[in-house]
Design an enzyme around this catalytic site. Structure first.
Site, short mmCIF file in Angstrom:
data_model
loop_
_atom_site.label_atom_id
_atom_site.label_comp_id
_atom_site.label_asym_id
_atom_site.label_seq_id
_atom_site.Cartn_x
_atom_site.Cartn_y
_atom_site.Cartn_z
N PHE A 157 0.85 -1.19 0.00
CA PHE A 157 0.00 0.00 0.00
C PHE A 157 0.89 1.24 0.00
O PHE A 157 1.77 1.37 0.85
CB PHE A 157 -0.94 0.04 1.21
CG PHE A 157 -1.86 1.23 1.18
CD1 PHE A 157 -3.01 1.21 0.39
CD2 PHE A 157 -1.56 2.39 1.87
CE1 PHE A 157 -3.84 2.33 0.31
CE2 PHE A 157 -2.39 3.51 1.80
CZ PHE A 157 -3.53 3.46 1.02
N ASP A 248 9.12 2.63 1.72
CA ASP A 248 7.96 3.40 2.19
C ASP A 248 7.85 3.17 3.70
O ASP A 248 7.39 2.13 4.15
CB ASP A 248 6.71 2.92 1.45
CG ASP A 248 5.45 3.65 1.90
OD1 ASP A 248 5.47 4.27 2.98
OD2 ASP A 248 4.44 3.58 1.18
N LYS A 277 2.80 9.41 8.48
CA LYS A 277 1.83 9.19 9.57
C LYS A 277 2.28 9.69 10.95
O LYS A 277 1.73 10.66 11.45
CB LYS A 277 1.47 7.70 9.65
CG LYS A 277 0.54 7.27 8.51
CD LYS A 277 -0.02 5.87 8.75
CE LYS A 277 -1.13 5.53 7.80
NZ LYS A 277 -0.71 5.06 6.48
C1 LIG Z 1 -1.01 5.34 5.07
C2 LIG Z 1 0.06 4.93 4.11
C3 LIG Z 1 0.30 5.67 2.94
C4 LIG Z 1 -0.57 6.83 2.52
O1 LIG Z 1 -0.46 7.89 3.39
P1 LIG Z 1 -1.55 9.10 3.29
O2 LIG Z 1 -1.03 10.08 4.30
O3 LIG Z 1 -2.87 8.52 3.62
O4 LIG Z 1 -1.47 9.61 1.91
C5 LIG Z 1 1.34 5.28 2.13
N1 LIG Z 1 2.12 4.23 2.44
C6 LIG Z 1 1.92 3.50 3.56
C7 LIG Z 1 2.82 2.35 3.86
C8 LIG Z 1 0.88 3.81 4.42
O5 LIG Z 1 0.64 3.07 5.50
#
Ligand SMILES: *Cc1c(COP(=O)(O)O)cnc(C)c1O
Length: 427
Positions: A157, A248, A277
């Site tokens: 994701f 990420d 986050k």
């Molecule tokens: C939540 C998340 C995103 C997206 O972040 P947003 O602030 O909602 O755009 C991208 N990568 C990972 C691994 C995430 O958990």
């Protein structure tokens, strides 16, 4: 109210409103807000530490933390003080000018990671978009690939923009949004052979792999930790070929796993990584870090109006300084062990329901038996009825991502509540 009074008693503004007792009526909300979320039928109006209260005055133990975001929990005095002072001084100016807090936060991140330079934006998806743009330019300019491909993992994701849903290796996020962005290919996570094959198969003519993007631990995909052996091999392949390794760290960075960054569990350092986050504890921020080829973007090639403004950076600095001063990484390791031990005992007691407990630090998942009807949402609802907030990670995994300040008593309480909630499903 003065700053001093606010800081000494941070939750007083919400407490001073008349005690609510009415259930929230969502009629107007639903008529006004786009229906992009499936929502639980409560409205939260106040928080303190690891607890939140709804409009009926009902207290919940918060093991969601805004989805792994409220690093210091709710109404933490250090965060309240930092944002209060900053908004009364200067909250936003353009990146046309120097922003000292931004420089200080970038320096902090560089001193606490493998990064050499930072770019600030406002969310995880936006940070990953920046990483994808950087990877494309790197592929063209440094690797001289005409049609660069980015490899990404199945069940990953990476966000909800068009490029980041494409980078997300889950068809459910693509449905109805084609045509997607070209130049992405999917490989299974933690699978060395598939990685080698994909790189070899793509090496033809003007099309080659220029970058690989991976989560150190897949969060939304079901709390699946990366394997050491796989990431060591991945790092070596990138070193040998010049392929850019992007991690990420949006969900797992900033202490969530008991180490400052997820990659520290994997014995490697990325070339590029992203954060969002937990970075400012719930104030919107995103960050793109790079270790190599940091000068790839020239002035004017990438930008963000809000990115790295004084308000968000002051919040992030307060969060990160508190992480260090309160030795929260140690707490995350201890509470994580405690939580997994408790969850494993529950899983053992109900072997028909649970198949596995896994995670690092304070990101943990309980996987449900695929052969029974019970879903993660069913368990989350049952826990909510017992006043514990949890969040699914896919259809069959229940995720536990409390604030990093969570206490031993609160972990104990969460396990007790979960056990009460689960008893109902026992056959
Ligand atoms: C939540 C998340 C995103 C997206 O972040 P947003 O602030 O909602 O755009 C991208 N990568 C990972 C691994 C995430 O958990």
């Amino acid at each position: 109210m003065s700053i001093e009074a606010l800081v000494e008693n941070p939750s007083s503004p919400a407490e001073s409103t008349s005690p609510a007792s009415a259930p929230y009526d969502p009629t107007e909300f639903d008529a006004s807000v786009m229906g992009t979320y499936g929502r639980f039928p409560i409205a939260l109006e106040r928080g303190k530490g690891c607890h939140v209260w709804d409009t009926e005055g009902q207290q919940y133990l918060d093991f969601v933390a805004g989805i792994a975001t409220c690093t210091l929990g709710h109404a933490h005095p250090a965060l309240v003080e930092a944002v209060t002072k900053q908004i009364q001084t200067l909250h936003h100016v353009s990146n046309l000018y120097y922003i000292p807090q931004q420089g200080e936060l970038a320096k902090w991140i560089i001193d606490h990671s493998c990064a050499d330079r930072v770019f600030f934006c406002n969310s995880g998806a936006e940070a990953n978009e920046g990483a994808i743009k950087l990877a494309r330019k790197y592929s063209h300019k440094v690797l001289e690939i005409e049609k660069p491909v980015i490899l990404t993992a199945k069940a990953s994701f990476h966000g909800r923009t068009l490029a980041t849903i494409t980078a997300t290796g889950q068809p459910k996020y693509h449905k109805n949004f084609d045509p997607l962005v070209p130049g992405f290919q999917y490989i299974p996570y933690n699978d060395i052979e598939a990685l080698e094959n994909a790189i070899a198969d793509l090496d033809e003519g003007n099309q080659r792999v220029g970058a690989i993007i991976m989560e150190p631990l897949q969060g939304e995909g079901g709390v699946r930790p990366g394997e050491l052996e796989y990431f060591l091999k991945l790092r070596k392949m990138c070193d040998d070929t010049g392929i850019l390794l992007i991690l990420d760290e949006v969900q797992v960075g900033v202490g969530r796993t008991g180490k400052y960054w997820g990659y520290e569990h994997l014995g490697i350092e990325p070339d590029v990584f992203t954060s969002a986050k937990g970075l400012a504890g719930g104030i919107p921020i995103g960050a793109l870090m790079c270790k190599k080829f940091c000068d790839i973007f020239e002035p004017g090639e990438h930008a963000s109006t809000f990115g790295g403004n004084p308000f968000a950076c002051a919040a992030a600095l307060a969060v990160n300084q508190t992480l260090e001063q309160e030795n929260l990484l140690h707490n995350v390791q201890q509470r994580g062990e405690q939580l997994r031990t408790r969850l494993r005992a529950i899983a053992l007691k109900y072997p028909d329901i649970f198949v596995e407990v896994r995670g690092w630090g304070l990101i943990n998942g309980m996987e449900l038996n695929a052969d029974i009807d019970l879903t993660a949402v069913d368990v989350v609802k049952a826990a909510m009825a017992e006043r514990l907030l949890l969040v699914p990670a896919g259809p069959k995994v229940v995720r536990f991502v409390p604030p990093l300040i969570v206490s031993a008593e609160e972990v104990d309480e969460a396990a007790q509540i979960l056990e009460r909630a689960v008893e109902k499903f026992a056959l």
